[in-house]
Design an enzyme around this catalytic site. Structure first.
Site, PDB file in Angstrom:
ATOM      1  N   SER A 141     -11.419  -1.020  -0.400  1.00 18.25           N
ATOM      2  CA  SER A 141      -9.953  -0.801   0.404  1.00 18.25           C
ATOM      3  C   SER A 141     -10.236  -1.304   1.766  1.00 18.25           C
ATOM      4  CB  SER A 141      -9.323   0.437  -0.017  1.00 18.25           C
ATOM      5  OG  SER A 141      -8.562   0.757  -0.927  1.00 18.25           O
ATOM      6  N   ASP A 187       0.903  -1.271   0.190  1.00 19.40           N
ATOM      7  CA  ASP A 187      -0.004  -0.092   0.065  1.00 19.40           C
ATOM      8  C   ASP A 187       1.056   1.291  -0.025  1.00 19.40           C
ATOM      9  OD1 ASP A 187      -2.180   1.835   0.794  1.00 19.40           O
ATOM     10  OD2 ASP A 187      -3.166  -0.091   0.992  1.00 19.40           O
ATOM     11  N   HIS A 202      -3.358   6.042   3.660  1.00 16.41           N
ATOM     12  CA  HIS A 202      -4.482   4.807   3.248  1.00 16.41           C
ATOM     13  C   HIS A 202      -3.829   3.643   3.686  1.00 16.41           C
ATOM     14  CE1 HIS A 202      -5.975   1.964   0.243  1.00 16.41           C
ATOM     15  NE2 HIS A 202      -6.911   2.482   0.216  1.00 16.41           N
TER      16      HIS A 202
END
Length: 595
Positions: free
Chosen positions: A413, A166, A233
Site C-alpha cells: 500500500s 481508498d 489508510h
C-alpha cells in the site's frame, strides 16, 4: 459479494525516534548565510541602439579592448547574444573588486545602456525543509531510495490530478492545500460507518472494528481475530503522493504540486468489488448511475487495496475503461508473500502492479511477487524499527477522529503511491504520454534491486530521476508517429504451440517504415523459453527473439525494431509467441506498433 482490504502490512505509531545526526540528507539546517560573491569571468554589455557597438561586432571588440586597458585588464569580445548585447570575456576570473572596476569603465560610457556580470545559476529544486523529511529514506537514500529529488527539477506534479481510491481523507494541514472534492462510494451503511451510504462527502470517519465484527472465516474463526484501530489508510497514501512540500513541517510528497481526489470505497470490514468498479469508472471520468459527473477526472488512479482471487471480469472492464480515457492505474501487489497472480486487482491487465522493497533494497518479507508484478518501489519494513517504514500523514484517533500526526507504515500500500506519484510527475513532464507509455518508461528506467528478490519483482526498483531524464537522459516523450497498442492478456501455452495477438492498423498511408518499433510486454517465468515473431498483414514474418536455454530471467519488456518498408501498413498485424520448452508459464500482457 467480494470484499477487498487495504494493503498496509502493520504500522509503527511512534514518531519519537531521534532525528539523524547533522549532515544526514534532508536534516533541517540552520538558516544559510548570504552566498559569497562569485568570481566573474564574463560581462554582458548592452549598448544604446544608436551606438556603433550595438550594430558592429568589430566596434564592440575594439570597445572591449579599450575598456580593458583603462581598467588594467585584458578584455575580449566573445559573441553577440540574442538580445543584441555583447558578451565580453574578462580573460580570467576576477574577484568582486576587480570586476567592479571593469564594469565601472563601461558604466561611465554614455553609449552603454547596462553592464551586468554573466553569473552562474543552478536548478531551483532544493532539499525540502519539511521537518520529517529526514525520515523519508524512501525518497532520497542512495541504496534503495527512489531518487525522487533528482526528478523535481523536471516536474513536481503541477496540474496533475490523482485519485486515491481508498478509505477517504481525514483532515490534515500538510495535505489540505492539495486536496480536492471527492466522493464516497460505499453503498453499505454499516461499512460506511458515517450514518449513510453513497454521498459527495469522502471524509474518513474511521474504519475501526471489534473482534469478530466482520463475521467468521472458513474455519469459523472470528474476523478480525482481535480489535483493530482506525487505519486512516487513505490519508497515509495521499501524503506519500502529494503532501505539501517546502512548508517547514511534516513530510514531502513525491508529486507535491499535484492534487489528490479522495474516493472512498473502504470502511469497516473492507469494501466491495461493485463499489470499487464504480469508483474506478467515476474517478477516470466515466458515468455512474445516480452519481454526479466527476468535474476533475483523474490522470492517475492509486489503488492500495486488494483481495484474493484472480482479476474478475467486472474489475478488468472498469480498468480498461479508465485506461481508454487516458488514466494510468496503479495498484498494490499485496502483502501475503505469495504470487500476485492470485490477487485482485494486482493480476488485472492494464495496471501497474507494484511490489514493495525494504530499506536495503530487498523484496520486503510480506510483499507479493511474480510475473504480474511490473515494478518495485519502497514499501518499508517496520519490524525492527519505525525508521525503516514509510513516513506519511495520519491521525491519532483510534475510535474517532483525533489530531493530525505522522506515522511509519509498511506495505505494498505504501509502495504503490510512490509509483502513482512518479506517474503524476511524468504526466506533467509529458502530458501526451499514454498510460502504456508511462508504464513502459517507468519499467525501462528502473534500476536493479540492490538486494534480493525471489519470485519476481518486475523490472526492478523504480528510479524517478532516471525516468524523468534528470540523470543525463531526456524528458519522457511519447514515440513519434502513430501508435497502436493492444492490451492483449493472452495466455502462452506451455506446449510448443504458437499463440497470436492481433492488432488492427488503419489510417496509415503507404508502407510501414524501415524502423518499425514493436513494444513488447510479456510476463513469463523463464523468458529463454520464448520465440517471438511479428507477422505482417501480408503474412510475412520477422523473428524478434529466438529461444535460448541459457536465458533464465523473467519477462520480456523491451522494444524491437524491424525493417518493414516493403509491407503495406494498414491491415492486421500479429505478435506470435511460442513457448518451446515445458515447465514455465506466462502471458502476453500488451504490445504495440509505432509507425
Amino acid at each position: 459479494m467480494t470484499t477487498t482490504a487495504l494493503l498496509c502490512a502493520g504500522a509503527a505509531t511512534s514518531i519519537a525516534a531521534p532525528l539523524p545526526a547533522p549532515g544526514t540528507p534532508g536534516t533541517p539546517a540552520a538558516p544559510a548565510p548570504a552566498p559569497a560573491a562569485q568570481p566573474v569571468e564574463r560581462l554582458i554589455v548592452g549598448y544604446t541602439s544608436q551606438a556603433a557597438e550595438a550594430k558592429s561586432d568589430d566596434a564592440a571588440a575594439k570597445d572591449a579592448e579599450a575598456k580593458g586597458r583603462k581598467a588594467g585588464e585584458s578584455l575580449d569580445f566573445d559573441r553577440r547574444l540574442g538580445t543584441g548585447a555583447a558578451l565580453v570575456d574578462l580573460g580570467a576570473e576576477l574577484d568582486k573588486a576587480d570586476s567592479e572596476d571593469v564594469m565601472a569603465a563601461f558604466r561611465a560610457d554614455p553609449d552603454v545602456a547596462y553592464v551586468v556580470p554573466d553569473t552562474r545559476m543552478y536548478a531551483t529544486a532544493v532539499t525540502p525543509n519539511d521537518s520529517e523529511y529526514s525520515r523519508q529514506w524512501d525518497l532520497f537514500e542512495a541504496t534503495a531510495g527512489m531518487n525522487v529529488p533528482g526528478a523535481w527539477d523536471k516536474a513536481t506534479g503541477s496540474g496533475v490530478k490523482v485519485a486515491v481510491i481508498d478509505t477517504g481523507y481525514v483532515a490534515h494541514s500538510d495535505l489540505a492545500a492539495n486536496m480536492i472534492a471527492g466522493y464516497d462510494f460505499i453503498s453499505d451503511s454499516f461499512m460506511a460507518n458515517d450514518g449513510g451510504g453513497r454521498d459527495s462527502n469522502a471524509a474518513d470517519p474511521g474504519d475501526w472494528v471489534a473482534r469478530g465484527e466482520c463475521g467468521t472465516d472458513a474455519n469459523g474463526q472470528p474476523v478480525p481475530a482481535r480489535d483493530q484501530n482506525n487505519s486512516w489508510h487513505g490519508t497515509h497514501v495521499a501524503g506519500t503522493i502529494a503532501a505539501t512540500t517546502h512548508n517547514g513541517k511534516g513530510v514531502a510528497g513525491i508529486a507535491y504540486n499535484a492534487t489528490v481526489q479522495p474516493v472512498r470505497v473502504l470502511g469497516k470490514c473492507g469494501g466491495t468489488t461493485a463499489d470499487i468498479i464504480d469508483a474506478i469508472t467515476w474517478s477516470s471520468g466515466g458515468s455512474v448511475q445516480g452519481v454526479p459527473a466527476n468535474p476533475n477526472p483523474a490522470d492517475v488512479i492509486n489503488m492500495s487495496l486488494g483481495g484474493g482471487g484472480a482479476c474478475d471480469a467486472g474489475t478488468q472492464n472498469a480498468i480498461n475503461g479508465a485506461v481508454s480515457r487516458g488514466t494510468t492505474v496503479v495498484v498494490a501487489a499485496g502483502n501475503s508473500n505469495a504470487n500476485a497472480a492470485n490477487f485482485n486487482p494486482a493480476s488485472c491487465s492494464n495496471v501497474i502492479a507494484v511490489a514493495a522493497s525494504d530499506r536495503e533494497g530487498n523484496r520486503a518479507s510480506y510483499s507479493n511477487y511474480g510475473t504480474v508484478v511490473d515494478i518495485t518501489a519502497p514499501g518499508g519494513e517496520t519490524a525492527l524499527s519505525s525508521a525503516n517504514g514509510i513516513w506519511s500523514t495520519l491521525n491519532t484517533g483510534t475510535r474517532s477522529v483525533g489530531s493530525e500526526t505522522y506515522t511509519a507504515y509498511q506495505g505494498t500500500s505504501m509502495a504503490a503511491p510512490h509509483i502513482a506519484g512518479l506517474a503524476a510527475l511524468m504526466n506533467q513532464a509529458s502530458p501526451s504520454m499514454t498510460p502504456a507509455q508511462i508504464e513502459s518508461a517507468i519499467k525501462t528506467n528502473a534500476r536493479t534491486l540492490p538486494g534480493t528478490c525471489s519470485g519476481g519483482c518486475g523490472a526492478g526498483l523504480a528510479d524517478a530521476a532516471r525516468t524523468l531524464g534528470a540523470s543525463g537522459g531526456t524528458d519522457p516523450q511519447p514515440p513519434t508517429g502513430s501508435v497502436f497498442t493492444n492490451a492483449a492478456n493472452v495466455s502462452i501455452p506451455d506446449t510448443n504451440t504458437p499463440v497470436t495477438s492481433s492488432l488492427a492498423v488503419t489510417g496509415i498511408s503507404g508502407n510501414a517504415p524501415a524502423d518499425l518499433k514493436i513494444a513488447v510486454d510479456i510476463k513469463h517465468t523463464y523468458r529463454g523459453d520464448l520465440r517471438i515473431e511479428l507477422v505482417a498483414p501480408n503474412g510475412a514474418s520477422a523473428q524478434l527473439k529466438a529461444a535460448s536455454s541459457s536465458d533464465s530471467a523473467d519477462n520480456v519488456i523491451t522494444t524491437y525494431t524491424v525493417d518493414a518498408s516493403g509491407v503495406v501498413a494498414n491491415g492486421t498485424w500479429k505478435l506470435r509467441v511460442t513457448d518451446v520448452y515445458s515447465g514455465d508459464t506466462g502471458y502476453i500482457d500488451s504490445w504495440g506498433l509505432t509507425f
